[in-house]
Design an enzyme around this catalytic site. Structure first.
Site, PDB file in Angstrom:
ATOM      1  N   CYS A   1       0.345  -9.988  -8.937  1.00 42.90           N
ATOM      2  CA  CYS A   1      -0.808  -9.316  -9.551  1.00 42.90           C
ATOM      3  C   CYS A   1      -0.362  -8.062 -10.293  1.00 42.90           C
ATOM      4  CB  CYS A   1      -1.833  -8.966  -8.481  1.00 42.90           C
ATOM      5  SG  CYS A   1      -3.252  -8.039  -9.102  1.00 42.90           S
TER       6      CYS A   1
ATOM      7  N   CYS B   1      -2.707  -5.060  -9.807  1.00 40.04           N
ATOM      8  CA  CYS B   1      -2.553  -4.404  -8.505  1.00 40.04           C
ATOM      9  C   CYS B   1      -1.299  -3.530  -8.451  1.00 40.04           C
ATOM     10  CB  CYS B   1      -2.446  -5.441  -7.386  1.00 40.04           C
ATOM     11  SG  CYS B   1      -3.724  -6.701  -7.378  1.00 40.04           S
ATOM     12  N   ASP B   2      -0.206  -4.022  -9.016  1.00 38.19           N
ATOM     13  CA  ASP B   2       1.100  -3.441  -8.700  1.00 38.19           C
ATOM     14  C   ASP B   2       1.891  -2.880  -9.873  1.00 38.19           C
ATOM     15  OD1 ASP B   2       0.604  -4.198  -6.073  1.00 38.19           O
ATOM     16  OD2 ASP B   2       1.597  -6.125  -6.303  1.00 38.19           O
TER      17      ASP B   2
END
Length: 408
Positions: free
Chosen positions: A135, A138-139
């Protein structure tokens, strides 16, 4: 016979936990059936920096534990059971667990989640959360000014690779095809080809991920020559699709070609009293915050559904005398006039006929069930059965004649 819950939620990720909070807070008897520890995929995300209210970030496990405690504080039962089969067709939904136990509820909220498609490459599992990610949203910010590799060349892979360039120093896309051939849309390909931070490795697949605690390099295999070369990198992003955990839902609720549940804005599935929420639902963005939103909407919609069903059962279906159900809406003047006329007529029957008014703006479900498409409409019930239905405006004399025939 087991007790009947108001709501049973399948899946204890952020969607299921949010549904539990909202369901229990509405004073509905609510349970979550969850295979293991609550939290779902989010509980495996060590650093979580994009959940509102946590400017310094939190951990996935900590947030999920807090959500579970929140749900339990309102009375949600979190039961460690793996659901293996469902019977969703009746008024009471039946949930069959692997243990052999069966659970029953008037409402089902399905939040089984989805998981990234994995390739089972050596090192992929070992470095998950330590440089391996699925993701970018997300990261990506964990890889600022670092080098990352991307596996995949479809729309998601190339678009996420472009997003990663906002943070990473370089983004290397490993492509199985010949040079210049991608599976993504043409517009994204043109942007990626022109981007100075994006590098390409063609005719190749990822063979291994290596490192000491964190990702340090990858082994890349050329599928034409068989040659394996090592390339330093700080992270590996896999974008080869996600897999919804909806295998047991096939034939029970409507799914799209990829297996995701199809719902409307109220999270309603194709089956009355059954709602879908979270990553297993067909949707644009799969994040903790959108899963929690789905769960909240599903539980609130479920509470309204139960209230409407109970109200209709009590005021119409369980009544012995004839009931005129007037479908109206304040936005249509003719329907207001029709209701006024019906009220006058019913008042003359000395209680032998009841009038129930249903605002179709607020309650479309009952209108749809009885095929009401024109406003105003009247459906006449006797002992729970429909005996007549008519639409449009009727004069007072015609309406009185219809009512008088029922009570004479």
């Amino acid at each position: 016979m087991s007790e009947i819950y108001d709501i049973i939620i399948v899946g204890g990720g952020p969607a299921g936990l949010a549904a539990g909070i909202y369901g229990s807070r509405s004073r509905l008897k609510t349970a979550i059936l969850q295979k293991g520890k609550p939290g779902g995929q989010a509980a495996t995300t060590q650093d979580l920096e994009n959940y509102p209210g946590f400017s310094r970030g939190t951990t996935g496990p900590a947030l999920m534990e807090a959500m579970a405690e929140h749900a339990k504080s309102f009375g949600t039962e979190i039961i460690r059971e793996e659901v293996v089969d469902l019977d969703l067709g009746g008024e009471i939904k039946i949930f069959k667990a692997k243990s052999g136990h069966q659970y029953r509820a008037r409402i089902a909220i399905l939040a089984p989640g989805a998981e990234p498609r994995t390739l089972n490459i050596k090192g992929e599992r070992a470095f998950r959360g330590k440089g391996v990610s699925y993701c970018a949203t997300c990261d990506a910010d964990f890889f600022e000014e670092l080098d990352v590799a991307v596996v995949g060349n479809g729309d998601a892979a190339v678009e996420e690779a472009i997003y990663l360039t906002k943070f990473a120093s370089t983004v290397t896309i490993i492509v199985i095809h010949d040079e210049g051939i991608l599976d993504c849309n043409k517009a994204s390909a043109e942007v990626a080809f022109a981007h100075p931070k994006i590098k390409w490795v063609w005719n190749s697949v990822l063979d291994e991920i290596k490192g000491d605690g964190l990702v340090e390099s990858v082994m890349i295999k050329n599928i034409k020559t068989g040659e394996i070369s090592e390339r330093e990198t700080n992270g590996v992003f896999f974008f080869v699709g996600t897999v919804p955990k909806t295998e047991m839902l096939k034939g029970k609720v409507k799914l799209n070609e990829q297996g995701y549940m199809i719902t409307n804005d109220l999270m309603e599935t194709s089956v009355p009293g059954v709602y879908g929420a979270g990553d297993a639902r067909m949707k644009y963005l799969r994040q903790v915050i959108t899963a929690a939103s789905d769960g909240a909407i599903a539980a609130v919609a479920a509470e309204k559904y139960l209230a409407e069903e109970e109200g209709f059962q009590e005021s119409v279906l369980a009544v012995q005398e004839p009931v005129l159900v007037a479908f109206w809406t304040p936005q249509i003047e003719a329907s207001i006039e029709a209701v006024f006329t019906l009220e006058k007529i019913v008042s003359k029957t000395d209680g032998k006929v009841k009038l129930v008014k249903i605002d179709t703006y607020r309650n479309q479900r009952v209108a749809k069930r009885y095929g009401v498409t024109t406003i105003p409409s009247v459906v006449i019930f006797k002992q729970g059965e429909v005996i007549e239905k008519f639409s449009g405006c009727c004069c007072e004399k015609e309406l009185w004649e219809k009512v008088n025939r029922m009570i004479s």
